[in-house]
Scaffold this motif. Structure first.
Motif, PDB file in Angstrom:
ATOM      1  N   ILE A  48       2.240   4.559  34.455  1.00  0.00           N
ATOM      2  CA  ILE A  48       3.251   4.956  34.409  1.00  0.00           C
ATOM      3  C   ILE A  48       3.119   5.069  36.480  1.00  0.00           C
ATOM      4  O   ILE A  48       5.138   5.242  36.220  1.00  0.00           O
ATOM      5  CB  ILE A  48       3.682   5.913  33.637  1.00  0.00           C
ATOM      6  CG1 ILE A  48       3.997   5.158  32.525  1.00  0.00           C
ATOM      7  CG2 ILE A  48       4.792   6.836  34.079  1.00  0.00           C
ATOM      8  CD1 ILE A  48       4.330   6.645  31.110  1.00  0.00           C
ATOM      9  N   HIS A 105      -0.878   7.467  32.490  1.00  0.00           N
ATOM     10  CA  HIS A 105      -0.628   8.516  33.507  1.00  0.00           C
ATOM     11  C   HIS A 105      -0.616   7.541  34.652  1.00  0.00           C
ATOM     12  O   HIS A 105       0.306   7.569  35.300  1.00  0.00           O
ATOM     13  CB  HIS A 105      -1.026   9.833  33.096  1.00  0.00           C
ATOM     14  CG  HIS A 105      -0.963  10.110  34.450  1.00  0.00           C
ATOM     15  ND1 HIS A 105      -0.191  10.729  35.445  1.00  0.00           N
ATOM     16  CD2 HIS A 105      -1.703  10.582  36.292  1.00  0.00           C
ATOM     17  CE1 HIS A 105      -0.238  11.246  36.546  1.00  0.00           C
ATOM     18  NE2 HIS A 105      -1.415  11.639  36.444  1.00  0.00           N
ATOM     19  N   THR A 157       9.168  11.742  36.593  1.00  0.00           N
ATOM     20  CA  THR A 157       9.228  13.159  36.065  1.00  0.00           C
ATOM     21  C   THR A 157       7.207  12.931  34.148  1.00  0.00           C
ATOM     22  O   THR A 157       6.596  13.925  34.318  1.00  0.00           O
ATOM     23  CB  THR A 157      10.410  13.215  35.281  1.00  0.00           C
ATOM     24  OG1 THR A 157      11.389  13.593  35.792  1.00  0.00           O
ATOM     25  CG2 THR A 157      10.186  14.412  33.738  1.00  0.00           C
ATOM     26  N   ALA A 158       7.856  11.391  33.632  1.00  0.00           N
ATOM     27  CA  ALA A 158       7.515  11.247  32.473  1.00  0.00           C
ATOM     28  C   ALA A 158       5.455  11.007  33.819  1.00  0.00           C
ATOM     29  O   ALA A 158       4.126  11.765  32.374  1.00  0.00           O
ATOM     30  CB  ALA A 158       7.215   9.634  32.264  1.00  0.00           C
ATOM     31  N   SER A 159       5.072  11.137  34.771  1.00  0.00           N
ATOM     32  CA  SER A 159       4.205  10.832  35.590  1.00  0.00           C
ATOM     33  C   SER A 159       3.835  11.979  35.230  1.00  0.00           C
ATOM     34  O   SER A 159       2.009  12.021  34.856  1.00  0.00           O
ATOM     35  CB  SER A 159       3.808  10.060  36.850  1.00  0.00           C
ATOM     36  OG  SER A 159       2.722   9.794  37.193  1.00  0.00           O
ATOM     37  N   LEU A 187       2.910  13.815  31.899  1.00  0.00           N
ATOM     38  CA  LEU A 187       1.722  13.200  31.608  1.00  0.00           C
ATOM     39  C   LEU A 187       0.132  12.751  32.147  1.00  0.00           C
ATOM     40  O   LEU A 187      -1.229  13.532  31.254  1.00  0.00           O
ATOM     41  CB  LEU A 187       1.914  11.446  31.539  1.00  0.00           C
ATOM     42  CG  LEU A 187       1.978  11.070  30.725  1.00  0.00           C
ATOM     43  CD1 LEU A 187       2.768   8.700  30.930  1.00  0.00           C
ATOM     44  CD2 LEU A 187       1.494  10.872  29.195  1.00  0.00           C
TER      45      LEU A 187
END
Length: 193
Positions: A51, A48, A21-23, A26
């Motif tokens: 992660i 990005h 999700t963070a990727s 980002l």
């Protein structure tokens, strides 16, 4: 031993989902050309990538113990070919499809310079398909997928990705991308139309 493998597989899967999700978030931010608070755009891109790599590591740490767990009964074919697993085959199959899409994105990332930017971008768009499949797999296949903390986390992750995707398709996002492509001259009237 099986209980430890099962627990490790569950936790690493949840960590991988949060990192994926963070990727995605980002990746959208990096594509916008905007900095992240005080982090410049090029660093957002690097963050990005790192992660994303960490998410893949946790994805491997999610799948590998399940291959060794006699309760999960996951084999190598189940990891590559979707919907063949013996434990919740539909939900496991969604995870397998997501894993296959992650593999395609990673491989095109590794060979990005040989494949060209157009192929890389086309395959990279699979991330938008991979993410909801992975989330559905984590909720539907997980033994604690319907517990309040996991459902709450899934809702938060969904809201974040949906908001970012809506922003990605908004006119404000495209304007910023146009500014980046023109070297900042579009706002001054000097760039391409």
């Amino acid at each position: 031993m099986d209980e430890a493998m099962w627990a490790f597989g569950r936790v690493s899967g949840l960590v991988s989902m949060v990192l994926l999700t963070a990727s995605v978030l980002l990746g959208i931010l990096a594509r916008s050309g905007r900095p992240l608070l005080v982090i410049p755009r090029f660093s957002v891109t690097l963050l990005h990538r790192n992660i994303s790599l960490l998410a893949v590591v946790f994805l491997v740490l999610h799948v590998a113990p399940l291959l060794l767990d006699s309760y999960a009964r996951v084999n190598v074919v189940d990891v590559v070919v979707p919907f063949l697993g013996s434990y919740k085959p539909f939900w496991q199959g969604l995870g397998t499809v997501a894993l296959d899409l992650v593999a395609a994105v990673v491989l095109t990332g590794v060979f990005r310079h040989r494949l060209g930017p157009r192929t890389f971008r086309t395959v990279h768009w699979l991330s938008y398909a991979m993410w909801p499949l992975a989330l559905a797999h984590s909720v539907g296949n997980g033994t604690d997928g319907t517990s309040a903390p996991v459902v709450a986390a899934a809702v938060v992750l969904c809201v974040a990705v949906l908001a970012a995707a809506a922003w990605r398709m908004s006119a404000g996002f495209l304007e910023t991308a146009a500014v980046r492509r023109s070297g900042g001259n579009a706002r001054k009237g000097w760039g391409r139309p």
